[in-house]
Write an enzyme that holds these catalytic residues in place. Sequence first.
Site, PDB file in Angstrom:
ATOM      1  N   VAL A  14       1.892  -2.379   0.837  1.00 57.86           N
ATOM      2  CA  VAL A  14       2.475  -3.683   1.159  1.00 57.86           C
ATOM      3  C   VAL A  14       3.814  -3.857   0.447  1.00 57.86           C
ATOM      4  CG1 VAL A  14       2.124  -6.187   1.014  1.00 57.86           C
ATOM      5  CG2 VAL A  14       0.210  -4.707   1.626  1.00 57.86           C
ATOM      6  N   CYS A 130      -5.025 -10.190   6.226  1.00 58.40           N
ATOM      7  CA  CYS A 130      -4.309  -9.610   7.372  1.00 58.40           C
ATOM      8  C   CYS A 130      -4.936 -10.009   8.713  1.00 58.40           C
ATOM      9  CB  CYS A 130      -4.260  -8.089   7.233  1.00 58.40           C
ATOM     10  SG  CYS A 130      -5.729  -7.359   6.528  1.00 58.40           S
ATOM     11  N   GLY A 161      -5.303  -1.221   5.665  1.00 57.11           N
ATOM     12  CA  GLY A 161      -5.759  -2.480   5.078  1.00 57.11           C
ATOM     13  C   GLY A 161      -6.503  -2.249   3.771  1.00 57.11           C
ATOM     14  N   ARG A 236     -14.113  -1.515  10.256  1.00 58.54           N
ATOM     15  CA  ARG A 236     -13.042  -0.552   9.909  1.00 58.54           C
ATOM     16  C   ARG A 236     -13.051   0.580  10.929  1.00 58.54           C
ATOM     17  NH1 ARG A 236      -9.292  -2.002   6.631  1.00 58.54           N
ATOM     18  NH2 ARG A 236     -10.668  -2.425   4.872  1.00 58.54           N
ATOM     19  N   HIS A 243      -4.069  -3.677  13.132  1.00 55.93           N
ATOM     20  CA  HIS A 243      -5.399  -4.270  13.310  1.00 55.93           C
ATOM     21  C   HIS A 243      -5.498  -4.845  14.726  1.00 55.93           C
ATOM     22  CE1 HIS A 243      -6.082  -3.730   9.156  1.00 55.93           C
ATOM     23  NE2 HIS A 243      -6.239  -4.966   8.743  1.00 55.93           N
TER      24      HIS A 243
HETATM   25  N1  LIG Z   1      -2.859  -3.552   3.204  1.00 55.23           N
HETATM   26  C1  LIG Z   1      -2.995  -4.699   3.842  1.00 55.23           C
HETATM   27  O1  LIG Z   1      -3.089  -4.755   5.103  1.00 55.23           O
HETATM   28  C2  LIG Z   1      -3.044  -5.964   3.089  1.00 55.23           C
HETATM   29  C3  LIG Z   1      -2.999  -7.117   3.806  1.00 55.23           C
HETATM   30  C4  LIG Z   1      -3.046  -8.332   3.133  1.00 55.23           C
HETATM   31  C5  LIG Z   1      -3.135  -8.320   1.760  1.00 55.23           C
HETATM   32  N2  LIG Z   1      -3.179  -7.158   1.070  1.00 55.23           N
HETATM   33  C6  LIG Z   1      -3.263  -7.223  -0.388  1.00 55.23           C
HETATM   34  O2  LIG Z   1      -2.055  -6.743  -0.993  1.00 55.23           O
HETATM   35  C7  LIG Z   1      -2.352  -6.145  -2.250  1.00 55.23           C
HETATM   36  C8  LIG Z   1      -1.811  -4.719  -2.286  1.00 55.23           C
HETATM   37  O3  LIG Z   1      -2.369  -3.974  -1.225  1.00 55.23           O
HETATM   38  P1  LIG Z   1      -1.801  -2.531  -0.830  1.00 55.23           P
HETATM   39  O4  LIG Z   1      -2.434  -2.241   0.473  1.00 55.23           O
HETATM   40  O5  LIG Z   1      -0.311  -2.473  -0.952  1.00 55.23           O
HETATM   41  O6  LIG Z   1      -2.435  -1.621  -1.996  1.00 55.23           O
HETATM   42  P2  LIG Z   1      -1.951  -0.198  -2.527  1.00 55.23           P
HETATM   43  O7  LIG Z   1      -1.227   0.554  -1.466  1.00 55.23           O
HETATM   44  O8  LIG Z   1      -3.143   0.418  -3.150  1.00 55.23           O
HETATM   45  O9  LIG Z   1      -0.880  -0.553  -3.680  1.00 55.23           O
HETATM   46  C9  LIG Z   1      -1.258  -1.255  -4.853  1.00 55.23           C
HETATM   47  C10 LIG Z   1      -0.014  -1.633  -5.651  1.00 55.23           C
HETATM   48  O10 LIG Z   1      -0.410  -2.438  -6.758  1.00 55.23           O
HETATM   49  C11 LIG Z   1       0.065  -1.847  -7.964  1.00 55.23           C
HETATM   50  N3  LIG Z   1      -0.882  -2.114  -9.050  1.00 55.23           N
HETATM   51  C12 LIG Z   1      -2.214  -1.842  -9.054  1.00 55.23           C
HETATM   52  N4  LIG Z   1      -2.739  -2.210 -10.259  1.00 55.23           N
HETATM   53  C13 LIG Z   1      -1.720  -2.717 -10.990  1.00 55.23           C
HETATM   54  C14 LIG Z   1      -1.599  -3.240 -12.300  1.00 55.23           C
HETATM   55  N5  LIG Z   1      -2.670  -3.350 -13.139  1.00 55.23           N
HETATM   56  N6  LIG Z   1      -0.397  -3.654 -12.731  1.00 55.23           N
HETATM   57  C15 LIG Z   1       0.690  -3.563 -11.936  1.00 55.23           C
HETATM   58  N7  LIG Z   1       0.657  -3.058 -10.670  1.00 55.23           N
HETATM   59  C16 LIG Z   1      -0.536  -2.639 -10.208  1.00 55.23           C
HETATM   60  C17 LIG Z   1       0.159  -0.378  -7.656  1.00 55.23           C
HETATM   61  O11 LIG Z   1       1.025   0.226  -8.574  1.00 55.23           O
HETATM   62  P3  LIG Z   1       0.831   1.773  -9.024  1.00 55.23           P
HETATM   63  O12 LIG Z   1       1.395   2.594  -7.878  1.00 55.23           O
HETATM   64  O13 LIG Z   1       1.644   1.841 -10.248  1.00 55.23           O
HETATM   65  O14 LIG Z   1      -0.637   1.996  -9.225  1.00 55.23           O
HETATM   66  C18 LIG Z   1       0.715  -0.423  -6.228  1.00 55.23           C
HETATM   67  O15 LIG Z   1       2.107  -0.678  -6.272  1.00 55.23           O
HETATM   68  C19 LIG Z   1      -3.866  -6.264  -2.403  1.00 55.23           C
HETATM   69  O16 LIG Z   1      -4.128  -7.449  -3.117  1.00 55.23           O
HETATM   70  C20 LIG Z   1      -4.357  -6.402  -0.989  1.00 55.23           C
HETATM   71  O17 LIG Z   1      -5.586  -7.068  -0.910  1.00 55.23           O
HETATM   72  C21 LIG Z   1      -3.112  -5.981   1.705  1.00 55.23           C
END
Ligand SMILES: NC(=O)c1ccc[n+]([C@@H]2O[C@H](COP(=O)([O-])OP(=O)(O)OC[C@H]3O[C@@H](n4cnc5c(N)ncnc54)[C@H](OP(=O)(O)O)[C@@H]3O)[C@@H](O)[C@H]2O)c1
Length: 340
Positions: A14, A130, A161, A236, A243
């Site tokens: 994201v 989402c 997601g 999923r 989606h």
């Molecule tokens: N994907 C979707 O469709 C979607 C839709 C709506 C909402 N979301 C929400 O958006 C958020 C991120 O989702 P994502 O899909 O982008 O996940 P992701 O690809 O796993 O990325 C997670 C991000 O968070 C960082 N992070 C994790 N733990 C951390 C910490 N303790 N301190 C600082 N940074 C940290 C990670 O940094 P590092 O690389 O350094 O680990 C990475 O930049 C979640 O809350 C998710 O529920 C996602």
Amino acid sequence: MGYKVVVAGATGNVGREMLNILAEREFPADEVIALASRRSIGTEVSYGDKTLKTKDIEGFDFTGYDIALFAIGSDATKKYAPIAASQGCVVIDNSSLYRYDPQIPLVVPEVNPEAVENYKNKMIIANPNCSTAQMVVALKPLHDRARIKRVVVSTYQSVSGAGKEGMDELWEQTKAVYNPTSEVPPKKFTKEIAFNVIPHIDVFLDDGSTKEEWKMVAETKKIVDPKIKVTATCVRVPVFVGHSEAINIEFEEFLDEDEARDILREAPGVMVVDKREPGGYITPKECVGDYATFISRIRQDSTIENGINLWCVSDNLRKGAALNAVQIAETLGNRCLKKG
Ligand SMILES: NC(=O)c1ccc[n+]([C@@H]2O[C@H](COP(=O)([O-])OP(=O)(O)OC[C@H]3O[C@@H](n4cnc5c(N)ncnc54)[C@H](OP(=O)(O)O)[C@@H]3O)[C@@H](O)[C@H]2O)c1
């Protein structure tokens, strides 16, 4: 004069998409800072034609920054969002942590842009789930015309997601099907996702539904209308991005399918692709990288008095997360934090 913007979670699915969209939409930013965890210090991420070096969110001073777009999951958000907010920076958060707090606005700019003004309560604005975001974009214009009583939705949700680890798991398991020497057991998902579908997203609740399903119910009520009843089954599927949702809508008043199609054609953020012929509809692969919520297969449900069925597809990393967050930032800028 523009805004000073922070993107927290810049190395994630994201976060990267938020940087792309800020650049694509020429968000008026004088400065953009990329943050993530300590693991990612120095990792390079793209922002338009620039490259940013990621910094550690721990100890970062948000003073003087106007807006922080957060996508770091609920646990880290719980720690860092209050710090940013107390230092005067408005947090727009993608996690589910604050979505159900009555003091915190939950915003889809095509649907309830006025709610942004309540950012003042806690200096935090929540971005919806989402699956909810794309659904409410489709529901709102129909609700305004014929009042929705009840929605029955089944989702077909892509692995992105579940973050970058979800995408890696589908990729590795798919490869392993063709190279059986390397077995890839399920880790991010509960069963093998390659060439399969899993009727389970997020944790189970006492009533047998899942948290993801509950989110669609609670968030639709908060964003559109508390009177709307929603029942959801969230699934999923082995799709990388995008989606899809099969949505059955029951209205108080009769709504003809042709009128529903015309209303949706005019609705903000919606693109209707609805030819009753092979291929005359949208699939998730075709919506990747797009801003719109695509609607196809609009048709009367003749089994109930005032019913419409439709198919709704959107890029979950965009409208379902990053695009909606940037649109909230734009709305906040236009309505509340004017610059220049
Ligand atoms: N994907 C979707 O469709 C979607 C839709 C709506 C909402 N979301 C929400 O958006 C958020 C991120 O989702 P994502 O899909 O982008 O996940 P992701 O690809 O796993 O990325 C997670 C991000 O968070 C960082 N992070 C994790 N733990 C951390 C910490 N303790 N301190 C600082 N940074 C940290 C990670 O940094 P590092 O690389 O350094 O680990 C990475 O930049 C979640 O809350 C998710 O529920 C996602």
